[in-house]
Write a protein that holds these residues in place. Structure first.
Motif, PDB file in Angstrom:
ATOM      1  N   ALA A  61      58.860 -20.745  39.559  1.00 33.73           N
ATOM      2  CA  ALA A  61      57.595 -21.029  38.885  1.00 33.73           C
ATOM      3  C   ALA A  61      56.809 -19.755  38.612  1.00 33.73           C
ATOM      4  O   ALA A  61      55.836 -19.769  37.857  1.00 33.73           O
ATOM      5  CB  ALA A  61      56.744 -21.984  39.722  1.00 33.73           C
ATOM      6  N   ARG A  62      57.220 -18.668  39.234  1.00 36.02           N
ATOM      7  CA  ARG A  62      56.552 -17.371  39.098  1.00 36.02           C
ATOM      8  C   ARG A  62      55.082 -17.450  39.494  1.00 36.02           C
ATOM      9  O   ARG A  62      54.186 -17.026  38.751  1.00 36.02           O
ATOM     10  CB  ARG A  62      56.723 -16.818  37.699  1.00 36.02           C
ATOM     11  CG  ARG A  62      58.202 -16.576  37.362  1.00 36.02           C
ATOM     12  CD  ARG A  62      58.358 -15.888  36.075  1.00 36.02           C
ATOM     13  NE  ARG A  62      58.109 -14.455  36.319  1.00 36.02           N
ATOM     14  CZ  ARG A  62      58.875 -13.486  35.876  1.00 36.02           C
ATOM     15  NH1 ARG A  62      59.922 -13.762  35.163  1.00 36.02           N
ATOM     16  NH2 ARG A  62      58.579 -12.243  36.124  1.00 36.02           N
ATOM     17  N   VAL A  63      54.859 -17.977  40.693  1.00 38.14           N
ATOM     18  CA  VAL A  63      53.510 -18.077  41.261  1.00 38.14           C
ATOM     19  C   VAL A  63      53.510 -17.335  42.591  1.00 38.14           C
ATOM     20  O   VAL A  63      54.364 -17.584  43.447  1.00 38.14           O
ATOM     21  CB  VAL A  63      53.076 -19.550  41.465  1.00 38.14           C
ATOM     22  CG1 VAL A  63      51.724 -19.632  42.152  1.00 38.14           C
ATOM     23  CG2 VAL A  63      53.050 -20.290  40.137  1.00 38.14           C
TER      24      VAL A  63
ATOM     25  N   TRP B  37      53.715 -13.364  36.069  1.00 41.32           N
ATOM     26  CA  TRP B  37      53.429 -14.188  37.239  1.00 41.32           C
ATOM     27  C   TRP B  37      52.003 -14.708  37.185  1.00 41.32           C
ATOM     28  O   TRP B  37      51.114 -14.081  36.621  1.00 41.32           O
ATOM     29  CB  TRP B  37      53.604 -13.376  38.516  1.00 41.32           C
ATOM     30  CG  TRP B  37      55.032 -13.126  38.875  1.00 41.32           C
ATOM     31  CD1 TRP B  37      55.889 -12.267  38.259  1.00 41.32           C
ATOM     32  CD2 TRP B  37      55.763 -13.730  39.931  1.00 41.32           C
ATOM     33  NE1 TRP B  37      57.116 -12.302  38.870  1.00 41.32           N
ATOM     34  CE2 TRP B  37      57.061 -13.195  39.908  1.00 41.32           C
ATOM     35  CE3 TRP B  37      55.445 -14.669  40.902  1.00 41.32           C
ATOM     36  CZ2 TRP B  37      58.038 -13.580  40.817  1.00 41.32           C
ATOM     37  CZ3 TRP B  37      56.421 -15.046  41.809  1.00 41.32           C
ATOM     38  CH2 TRP B  37      57.709 -14.510  41.749  1.00 41.32           C
ATOM     39  N   THR B  38      51.794 -15.856  37.842  1.00 43.61           N
ATOM     40  CA  THR B  38      50.451 -16.371  38.074  1.00 43.61           C
ATOM     41  C   THR B  38      50.074 -15.980  39.492  1.00 43.61           C
ATOM     42  O   THR B  38      50.855 -16.198  40.425  1.00 43.61           O
ATOM     43  CB  THR B  38      50.412 -17.912  37.930  1.00 43.61           C
ATOM     44  OG1 THR B  38      50.806 -18.248  36.601  1.00 43.61           O
ATOM     45  CG2 THR B  38      49.028 -18.461  38.216  1.00 43.61           C
TER      46      THR B  38
ATOM     47  N   THR C  74      49.033 -25.701  40.313  1.00 47.50           N
ATOM     48  CA  THR C  74      49.479 -24.527  39.547  1.00 47.50           C
ATOM     49  C   THR C  74      50.998 -24.442  39.495  1.00 47.50           C
ATOM     50  O   THR C  74      51.577 -24.197  38.430  1.00 47.50           O
ATOM     51  CB  THR C  74      48.892 -23.237  40.158  1.00 47.50           C
ATOM     52  OG1 THR C  74      47.462 -23.343  40.166  1.00 47.50           O
ATOM     53  CG2 THR C  74      49.303 -22.013  39.374  1.00 47.50           C
TER      54      THR C  74
ATOM     55  N   GLU D 247      52.400 -27.269  37.230  1.00 46.63           N
ATOM     56  CA  GLU D 247      52.171 -26.950  35.814  1.00 46.63           C
ATOM     57  C   GLU D 247      53.119 -25.849  35.342  1.00 46.63           C
ATOM     58  O   GLU D 247      53.688 -25.924  34.256  1.00 46.63           O
ATOM     59  CB  GLU D 247      50.718 -26.512  35.596  1.00 46.63           C
ATOM     60  CG  GLU D 247      49.718 -27.634  35.672  1.00 46.63           C
ATOM     61  CD  GLU D 247      49.880 -28.633  34.541  1.00 46.63           C
ATOM     62  OE1 GLU D 247      50.020 -28.202  33.378  1.00 46.63           O
ATOM     63  OE2 GLU D 247      49.880 -29.840  34.816  1.00 46.63           O
ATOM     64  N   SER D 248      53.281 -24.825  36.163  1.00 46.36           N
ATOM     65  CA  SER D 248      54.155 -23.708  35.787  1.00 46.36           C
ATOM     66  C   SER D 248      55.602 -24.171  35.651  1.00 46.36           C
ATOM     67  O   SER D 248      56.296 -23.776  34.716  1.00 46.36           O
ATOM     68  CB  SER D 248      54.051 -22.597  36.827  1.00 46.36           C
ATOM     69  OG  SER D 248      54.868 -21.515  36.470  1.00 46.36           O
ATOM     70  N   ARG D 249      56.044 -25.029  36.554  1.00 45.22           N
ATOM     71  CA  ARG D 249      57.412 -25.555  36.471  1.00 45.22           C
ATOM     72  C   ARG D 249      57.601 -26.374  35.204  1.00 45.22           C
ATOM     73  O   ARG D 249      58.640 -26.284  34.548  1.00 45.22           O
ATOM     74  CB  ARG D 249      57.726 -26.402  37.702  1.00 45.22           C
ATOM     75  CG  ARG D 249      57.966 -25.583  38.937  1.00 45.22           C
ATOM     76  CD  ARG D 249      58.254 -26.462  40.119  1.00 45.22           C
ATOM     77  NE  ARG D 249      58.571 -25.658  41.287  1.00 45.22           N
ATOM     78  CZ  ARG D 249      58.647 -26.141  42.513  1.00 45.22           C
ATOM     79  NH1 ARG D 249      58.454 -27.437  42.724  1.00 45.22           N
ATOM     80  NH2 ARG D 249      58.929 -25.352  43.522  1.00 45.22           N
TER      81      ARG D 249
ATOM     82  N   GLN E 208      56.040 -26.039  32.385  1.00 49.30           N
ATOM     83  CA  GLN E 208      56.061 -25.148  31.218  1.00 49.30           C
ATOM     84  C   GLN E 208      57.365 -24.376  31.114  1.00 49.30           C
ATOM     85  O   GLN E 208      57.774 -23.988  30.031  1.00 49.30           O
ATOM     86  CB  GLN E 208      54.897 -24.155  31.281  1.00 49.30           C
ATOM     87  CG  GLN E 208      53.548 -24.803  31.085  1.00 49.30           C
ATOM     88  CD  GLN E 208      52.420 -23.818  31.308  1.00 49.30           C
ATOM     89  OE1 GLN E 208      52.632 -22.669  31.660  1.00 49.30           O
ATOM     90  NE2 GLN E 208      51.190 -24.279  31.096  1.00 49.30           N
ATOM     91  N   ARG E 209      58.028 -24.151  32.211  1.00 46.01           N
ATOM     92  CA  ARG E 209      59.250 -23.343  32.228  1.00 46.01           C
ATOM     93  C   ARG E 209      60.519 -24.177  32.051  1.00 46.01           C
ATOM     94  O   ARG E 209      61.605 -23.624  31.988  1.00 46.01           O
ATOM     95  CB  ARG E 209      59.339 -22.547  33.522  1.00 46.01           C
ATOM     96  CG  ARG E 209      58.254 -21.489  33.605  1.00 46.01           C
ATOM     97  CD  ARG E 209      58.407 -20.646  34.837  1.00 46.01           C
ATOM     98  NE  ARG E 209      57.348 -19.685  34.916  1.00 46.01           N
ATOM     99  CZ  ARG E 209      57.308 -18.545  34.237  1.00 46.01           C
ATOM    100  NH1 ARG E 209      58.276 -18.225  33.436  1.00 46.01           N
ATOM    101  NH2 ARG E 209      56.299 -17.715  34.366  1.00 46.01           N
TER     102      ARG E 209
END
Length: 163
Positions: free
Chosen positions: A77-79, A128-129, A149, A152-154, A156-157
């Motif tokens: 997720a790049r968080v 990254w977030t 977060t 949501e990131s997952r 979108q990816r």
């Protein structure tokens, strides 16, 4: 120290290591005991995030080659999540400069804050977030924001997600 009647190690001939700022053996032990990971606020937040079904890396480096670790890392997720201590990261609400060696500590905290901003910038530039929380914030609120977060990131990816 047993039998010396002193706790600072002076009677035992203790001297600070070359270049050390520790004023006594007791102060040095105290500073060495401070955790850089697995603090109580981190553990509570991790437990709540885990209870929501999310899995993560603990105390991991999000960016290879950069010696900075995040408290929780969600790689796909790049968080990156940081739970900052009020003293060590200069909380505007709770930080109080110490009376002992204030010059050293003010500079130390200023450098920590600058490093935090640099870390945020590097991670953001790499896609990254970054989520930062203070140790005094509600663990429930922090966990919910993390879950939202990451979810949501997952989304979108996901492959095929067109925006």
């Amino acid at each position: 120290m047993a039998g010396t009647g002193t706790t600072d190690g002076a009677a035992a001939g203790w001297e600070p290591p070359e270049g050390s700022w520790a004023s006594s053996a007791a102060r040095r032990r105290n500073m060495q005991a401070i955790r850089s990971r697995d603090t109580r606020p981190e553990k509570v937040i991790r437990q709540l995030v885990h209870a929501h079904g999310l899995r993560y890396r603990v105390a991991a480096r999000p960016l290879p080659g950069v010696r900075r670790t995040a408290d929780l890392v969600f790689r796909p997720a790049r968080v990156a999540v940081f739970v900052d201590g009020c003293y060590w990261h200069g909380c505007p609400e709770h930080y109080v400069a110490p009376r002992t060696n204030p010059g050293y500590w003010s500079e130390k905290i200023t450098k920590n804050v600058a490093r935090d901003r640099d870390t945020d910038q590097r991670l953001t530039q790499a896609g990254w977030t970054v989520l930062r929380f203070w140790e005094h914030e509600s663990p429930d609120d922090c966990a919910l924001q993390i879950v939202h977060t990451v979810t949501e990131s997952r989304a979108q990816r996901r492959p095929g997600n067109v925006e």
